[in-house]
Design a protein around this motif. Structure first.
Motif, PDB file in Angstrom:
ATOM      1  N   GLY B 217       0.600  -0.208  10.113  1.00 40.36           N
ATOM      2  CA  GLY B 217       1.947   0.371  10.149  1.00 40.36           C
ATOM      3  C   GLY B 217       2.000   1.881  10.079  1.00 40.36           C
ATOM      4  N   LEU B 218       1.062   2.576  10.749  1.00 40.91           N
ATOM      5  CA  LEU B 218       1.151   4.041  10.763  1.00 40.91           C
ATOM      6  C   LEU B 218       2.212   4.473  11.771  1.00 40.91           C
ATOM      7  CD1 LEU B 218      -2.587   5.122  10.550  1.00 40.91           C
ATOM      8  CD2 LEU B 218      -0.915   4.926   8.714  1.00 40.91           C
ATOM      9  N   LEU B 293      11.309   0.279   3.462  1.00 39.59           N
ATOM     10  CA  LEU B 293      10.742  -0.901   2.811  1.00 39.59           C
ATOM     11  C   LEU B 293       9.387  -1.276   3.405  1.00 39.59           C
ATOM     12  CD1 LEU B 293      14.008  -2.977   2.443  1.00 39.59           C
ATOM     13  CD2 LEU B 293      12.925  -1.490   0.774  1.00 39.59           C
ATOM     14  N   SER B 294       9.299  -1.262   4.740  1.00 37.04           N
ATOM     15  CA  SER B 294       8.023  -1.633   5.348  1.00 37.04           C
ATOM     16  C   SER B 294       6.955  -0.597   5.002  1.00 37.04           C
ATOM     17  CB  SER B 294       8.163  -1.783   6.864  1.00 37.04           C
ATOM     18  OG  SER B 294       8.434  -0.544   7.442  1.00 37.04           O
ATOM     19  N   ALA B 295       7.366   0.675   4.891  1.00 39.20           N
ATOM     20  CA  ALA B 295       6.390   1.718   4.512  1.00 39.20           C
ATOM     21  C   ALA B 295       5.899   1.487   3.085  1.00 39.20           C
ATOM     22  CB  ALA B 295       7.038   3.091   4.631  1.00 39.20           C
ATOM     23  N   PHE B 303       3.186   5.328   3.730  1.00 32.89           N
ATOM     24  CA  PHE B 303       4.404   5.992   3.277  1.00 32.89           C
ATOM     25  C   PHE B 303       4.337   7.490   3.576  1.00 32.89           C
ATOM     26  CE2 PHE B 303       7.512   7.655   0.337  1.00 32.89           C
ATOM     27  CZ  PHE B 303       8.498   6.679   0.319  1.00 32.89           C
ATOM     28  N   ALA B 304       3.195   8.082   3.220  1.00 32.75           N
ATOM     29  CA  ALA B 304       3.013   9.522   3.450  1.00 32.75           C
ATOM     30  C   ALA B 304       3.001   9.820   4.948  1.00 32.75           C
ATOM     31  CB  ALA B 304       1.722   9.993   2.805  1.00 32.75           C
ATOM     32  N   HIS B 436       6.772  -6.605  -2.303  1.00 35.71           N
ATOM     33  CA  HIS B 436       6.598  -7.690  -1.344  1.00 35.71           C
ATOM     34  C   HIS B 436       7.910  -7.829  -0.559  1.00 35.71           C
ATOM     35  CE1 HIS B 436       5.247 -11.393   0.391  1.00 35.71           C
ATOM     36  NE2 HIS B 436       6.112 -12.138  -0.238  1.00 35.71           N
ATOM     37  N   PHE B 437       8.200  -6.793   0.235  1.00 38.58           N
ATOM     38  CA  PHE B 437       9.448  -6.821   0.996  1.00 38.58           C
ATOM     39  C   PHE B 437       9.232  -7.646   2.258  1.00 38.58           C
ATOM     40  CE2 PHE B 437       9.427  -2.718  -1.247  1.00 38.58           C
ATOM     41  CZ  PHE B 437      10.540  -2.932  -2.042  1.00 38.58           C
TER      42      PHE B 437
END
Lengths: 339, 471
Positions: B217-218, B293-295, B303-304, B436-437
């Motif tokens: 997920g980047l 949320l996914s990040a 996230f970063a 755990h989204f």
């Protein structure tokens, strides 16, 4: 132990049927689509409500005050009985007459005191409600405002003009709304008919104040008319909202009225002095009267707006505070039109 | 004659546009966001609620509707003839059909123009025009393409150096192994030939696609067209790769390295510059959608990376206070809304923390925009709400769960996905089991035929972005 609660996924069998809400909505108000679609009613009260106002203790200071009042009343009664006995000794009819007079006076006084006491209690409850809603409107809280707003709405259940507005509020209610949003929603939707009626009253009185400024010949009379009109306006606004301005609000209003009276009286005196100095030309007189009328209307409108803000059970969100623009609209409506 | 007629019509059309702009009656809304941030669903929901604002849409915070001043909304003919229309109808059918599903990933540009007819609120404006019209233009596009914006300011060498530097850290380090091995064995000083360039380009594209996969997920993946090529599929300018610095070999004319550089420059000129100068320089309002949320699910690295990608793309927009001249000749964004999407995937009592987290994440670009005089707001939003919040006792705790059908499943579940922290957690606080989204499937509301679907704060967004233009 971790500082956070780990994620949990519950199996479908843990779904319980919808529970009955803890505080059911008024019977005549239908459940909005948002509530059906949203979540259990209990969710809204997920975060426990803050502690209610605690009862004050009966400390020694209060005992002293209480004893002093009792002593004062006892002295008064003793004095009155002595006075009546003395009159009776002079002549029985004199004693009976004074006795009756004192009885009526005491009854009237006690009624007034009880009324004021009850009204003070309601003012205190209203102040507490307002303070709580003001706090909720400032913070990022969740789940506390709904009950408080329901209580505020309950006050108007018997008012037919409020039915549609309260229904509209319930229809717009969604369970995801935070407390600040709910207060804004209630303020915008549920209070609309009352706000409109109150603004009409302010507009009417502002127009009346302007007219009386033109007609009154004496500064003293102008100031008294101003006071009378503003008191009536506040009374009407309070009746619309079904509440009186709280103690703090009353102080602010009294101060504003005193300011207004001084300015109105001074303007009247200035108008006369200017007329004496410049000569009584028609244009000059008309101009001075117009200025005086505008001053009266402006002060009345300001006091009216302040009274609305103080009598309203829900504070206005800062961006929605009504101003002189709204009054101007009402003034236009209040003035007679020639078509 | 026909040409003269066309010219005249064109001139009249252009004049119309200018009049609307001068009267402040046109809004070009930039719906910005990385891939999968919910741009298409947001646009569809926005259009749908505006079209049904008079017959049951729940928009109590959108003042023009709440005050009963909106007289109607219509989809208008598009101003740009060569841009495909936004497929509002088909997206809506997918979302609210018998078997609701999220729209497929956007892979091309599309556009929609709405006309909102309303009664002005001001006393003066009401007397001048009892009824006014606001035109709203929205462009939908793949979020990946936005990431090309920062490349415009970089040379091939600078861009290569930055990309290779990012690959020195995980997860890029392990994912880029194959491509870096290919790069190491390729002689960049050799005369340019198609095959080694193709092999390098394909290898680099595979690396980008691996970074983009849901598990990793980047977000900061350049060039954006390598993952969503659009009209340029198969074109040579989508076949290049970053390379290490030339060293002592230099950059001989006709070499592979020079050809790669030529393609990079062509990409900048024909893809990025054309795309942005045409569509991305005339916005006056912007909503930046973020899927936080996914990040958070994917950990501190992702996230970063998302934060970095966001900061990079926002540098490409023009911000500042608007006036008559800027509206006509150099439009600027004067209102900027940061919205964390998919807010319905967490319980309603967590939205405040979600907004706090968002404020921290966008602090830098928000500060820059605010300095330029832009009005800024942050909020949690769900264009289409597909869960409900339910409170249950669990292990002696009262927890707020979300109830809905998780993506890829056919039965409802009750999920407490973890608490949203008030601040961005430190990497060492980012336990693998902390969040755990889940994504949830859209739900067809029981009254879908008569009522608009539920949303979370879409009306707040509309009020912030359009409210002042509808007074």
């Amino acid at each position: 132990m971790s500082r956070w609660v780990p994620p949990v996924e519950l199996p479908p069998e843990s779904f319980s049927p919808r529970q009955k809400p803890a505080a059911p909505p008024p019977a005549q108000l239908p459940v909005s689509p948002g509530q059906e679609e949203g979540c259990d009613e209990e969710d809204v009260h997920d975060t426990p409500a803050g502690p209610g106002p605690g009862k004050r203790g009966f400390g020694p200071g209060r005992w002293i005050l209480f004893s002093l009042i009792l002593l004062f009343i006892a002295v008064l009664v003793e004095d009155a009985v002595g006075f009546l006995a003395a009159q009776y000794r002079l002549h029985p009819s004199l004693g009976i007459s004074f006795g009756l007079l004192l009885f009526v006076l005491t009854g009237a006084l006690l009624t007034a005191v009880v009324r004021e006491w009850r009204s003070l209690r309601s003012v205190r409850a209203q102040d507490e409600l307002r303070l709580r809603l003001e706090r909720l409107a400032r913070e990022d809280a969740f789940g506390q405002a709904r009950g408080v707003l329901e209580a505020a709405g309950e006050r108007y259940r018997e008012r037919p003009e409020m039915n549609n507005a309260l229904l509209a509020y319930r229809a717009a209610f969604r369970d995801h709304l935070g407390d600040r949003e709910l207060v804004t929603l209630f303020s915008d939707v549920a209070m609309r008919p009352l706000d409109q009626a109150a603004l009409r009253v302010v507009g009417r009185h502002a127009a009346g104040a302007a007219l009386s400024a033109v007609l009154s010949p004496v500064a003293m009379l102008d100031a008294l008319l101003f006071l009378w009109r503003n008191l009536r306006m506040i009374h009407e606004i309070a009746r619309i909202y079904g509440l009186r301005p709280g103690f703090a609000g009353s102080c602010v209003l009294v101060r504003q009225m005193a300011e207004g009276m001084v300015v109105v009286g001074a303007t009247e005196l200035l108008t006369h002095t200017a007329a004496d100095l410049l000569g009584d030309t028609l244009a000059g007189a008309a101009l001075a009267s117009a200025g005086q009328a505008a001053t009266n209307a402006l002060f009345t409108a300001r006091i009216g707006l302040r009274a609305i803000n103080q009598c309203r059970p829900v504070p206005f969100p800062p961006s929605r505070l009504p101003g002189l623009r709204e009054i101007r609209k009402e003034l236009q409506g209040a003035l007679p039109t020639h078509q | 004659m026909a040409t003269l007629d066309q010219l005249a019509r064109g001139a009249v059309g252009q004049l119309d546009e200018w009049v609307h702009l001068a009267m402040d009656r046109t809004v070009r809304l930039a719906v910005t966001g990385l891939n999968q941030s919910g741009k298409t669903v947001f646009t569809t929901a926005l259009v749908h609620h505006l079209l049904h604002a008079l017959d049951g849409a729940n928009l109590p915070f959108f003042q023009v509707v709440a005050e009963g001043r909106l007289q109607g909304t219509r989809i208008m003919l598009q101003p740009d003839m060569d841009v495909p229309a936004f497929r509002y109808d088909s997206y809506l059918r997918a979302l609210l059909g018998a078997k609701p599903a999220w729209p497929v990933t956007t892979d091309a540009l599309s556009e929609i123009r709405l006309a909102l007819r309303f009664r002005p609120a001001g006393m003066v404006s009401r007397r001048i025009t009892p009824s006014a019209t606001l035109y709203l233009d929205i462009i939908d596009y793949p979020g990946e393409w936005l990431l090309d914006l920062p490349m415009l300011r970089l040379s091939f060498e600078e861009w290569s150096a930055q990309t290779l530097q990012r690959c020195e850290e995980e997860p890029r380090l392990s994912l880029s192994q194959e491509w870096r091995a290919r790069l190491a064995e390729t002689d960049l000083a050799q005369p340019a030939r198609e095959e080694p360039i193709r092999l390098l380009g394909e290898s680099y594209t595979r690396f980008l696609l691996a970074c983009k996969e849901a598990k990793v997920g980047l977000s900061f993946l350049q060039p954006g067209r390598f993952t969503i090529p659009g009209d340029f599929r198969g074109a040579p300018l989508l076949m290049f790769s970053p390379v290490p610095p030339p060293g002592h070999q230099g950059n001989p004319p006709g070499s592979l390295r020079e050809e790669l550089e030529k393609r990079f420059e062509s990409y900048k000129k024909w893809v990025i510059d054309t795309f942005f100068s045409r569509y991305f320089t005339s916005f006056d309002r912007q909503i930046v959608l973020l899927d936080l949320l996914s990040a958070m699910n994917r950990g501190p690295g992702a996230f970063a990376d998302r934060q970095m990608a966001l900061e990079a793309i926002l540098q490409g927009f023009r911000y500042g206070q608007a006036n008559l001249l800027t509206r006509l000749f150099k439009p600027r964004i004067d209102k900027l809304l940061f919205a964390v999407t998919k807010a319905d995937f967490v319980a309603a009592n967590q939205h405040a923390n979600l907004e706090r987290l968002l404020r921290q994440m966008v602090a830098r670009p928000a500060n820059d925009a605010a300095f330029a005089g832009v009005e800024i707001k942050t909020q949690a939003l769900a264009s289409l709400r597909c869960t409900r919040t339910v409170v249950r006792e669990h292990d002696g705790r009262r927890l707020s769960f979300v109830q809905g059908i998780p993506k890829g499943r056919d039965k409802e579940t009750l999920l407490f996905p973890g608490e949203i922290p008030e601040t961005i957690p430190d990497p060492n606080e980012w336990d693998a089991n902390r969040f755990h989204f889940l994504e949830f499937e859209p739900r067809r509301p029981p009254d879908a035929e008569t009522a608009t679907p539920p949303h979370i704060r879409l009306d707040h967004a509309l009020e912030f972005l359009l409210g002042d233009k509808l007074r």
